[in-house]
Design a protein around this motif. Sequence first.
Motif, PDB file in Angstrom:
ATOM      1  N   HIS A  34     -42.039  26.682  10.331  1.00 20.32           N
ATOM      2  CA  HIS A  34     -40.953  26.622   9.338  1.00 20.32           C
ATOM      3  C   HIS A  34     -41.347  27.350   8.055  1.00 20.32           C
ATOM      4  O   HIS A  34     -40.525  28.051   7.452  1.00 20.32           O
TER       5      HIS A  34
ATOM      6  N   ARG B 239     -33.861  30.194  14.340  1.00 22.01           N
ATOM      7  CA  ARG B 239     -34.388  28.842  14.537  1.00 22.01           C
ATOM      8  C   ARG B 239     -35.247  28.770  15.790  1.00 22.01           C
ATOM      9  O   ARG B 239     -34.858  29.254  16.847  1.00 22.01           O
TER      10      ARG B 239
ATOM     11  N   ASP C 218     -31.298  31.641  17.997  1.00 19.16           N
ATOM     12  CA  ASP C 218     -32.403  30.751  18.372  1.00 19.16           C
ATOM     13  C   ASP C 218     -33.527  31.523  19.041  1.00 19.16           C
ATOM     14  O   ASP C 218     -33.298  32.533  19.725  1.00 19.16           O
TER      15      ASP C 218
END
Length: 424
Positions: free
Chosen positions: A291, A307, A343
């Motif tokens: 992150h 993500r 993603d």
Amino acid sequence: MSNDKPLILVVDDEPDIRELIKDILEDENYEVKIAADGQEAQQIFNEQQPDLILLDIWMPDIDGISLLKEFKQQNKNVTIVMMSGHGTIETAVEATRLGASDFIEKPLSTAKLLRGVEQALENRAKQASIQKELAQIPVGKSQQIKLLREQVERVAKHEMPILLVGEPGVGKHCFSHYLHSLGQFSGGKFIELSPESFPLDSLKITSLAKNNCLYIHDLALLSDEAQALLLHLLETHKLQQCQLICATQYSLQKAVDNGDFLESLLYQLNSITLVVPPLRDHIEDIPELVHHFVDVQTTRSGLPYRRFTVAAQNRLRNHEWSGNILELKNVIQRLLVLGNGEDIDVADVDLALASEAEAIENGDETINFELPLREAREQFERIYLLRKLQETDGNVGKAAKLAGMERTHLYRKLRSLGIDTKQI
């Protein structure tokens, strides 16, 4: 006038020039203040703290170089661009050494002026972003990282040298900046020296170190002359007015046993030793590190946000990470650059890890130009030295001659880069 524009102070004793510069910059929607001499400039500087100063070299009451020194002593982060119609290379070098970000020669064209201002402000923003990132608390919630952070917080203000030990890529550079941010010289500069850039001049080192943080990485690779000089400075207490942090990926005791490192220097440096653990010993920190690096890359480099799925993060946790946190950072960057969807899943991670392994196996390593200079230089050195060793069939002596290096220095450098000559 937009209030979010930086404040620019123009200091020049020629009325026509300072008014012209003011008009040009205000047309570009900058906020501008002008000063005719050093005294007026000091008053504006103290009252308004400009983001950028355009400073003439020659003025009636005080010269620009002296004013540059004063401004930098009051605020080391202020950005200053020098201007002169009588400038010389020596003057430009002196101004740069004292902290000027650029040197513009007169007569000033509009294009030259605006380009210099824009570049100076862009560099200021980049440096502010980098410093903010470097000074942040090291990422990780594992017991090992928590303990290391606590140790750093306890010893940061200590006057003795601090030694960071750990494998390549574990984050020694990050922890050195954290130590600096907590130390008694946190208001000073963070000056980084490598074995190649280490000056063999005691006056230059003490001048660089005074009221600053001196960080020496790859300590075990210092030349014999550099080791002797560093030992002398420590024994004569000439590095007391600085925070001294050293880093090594090797056992200094083994280096002493091999005759590569001075035993007396080891005794001077190992009073406070902090061990930075390899990533494999705190893999539970990988999701938080992911992150963090995604946020850094999307903010600093303008990459699209993507993500990482839980499955992708678990795949990253199960990788060996021989290159530690630096390898993880590079893989994440590659995934953000090359990916298409919103993603990142297991298949994307597997493909990135496989392509990296194939490149290393085939010797097709390339320099990542998005890396900071220090890390990019390490990549180049590895590629360059591997090529020299391949050209000489692994003969270190011949490779050293081709590279223009001393044989012992090359041995140390190869060990620091993890290059095994027997496998060439």
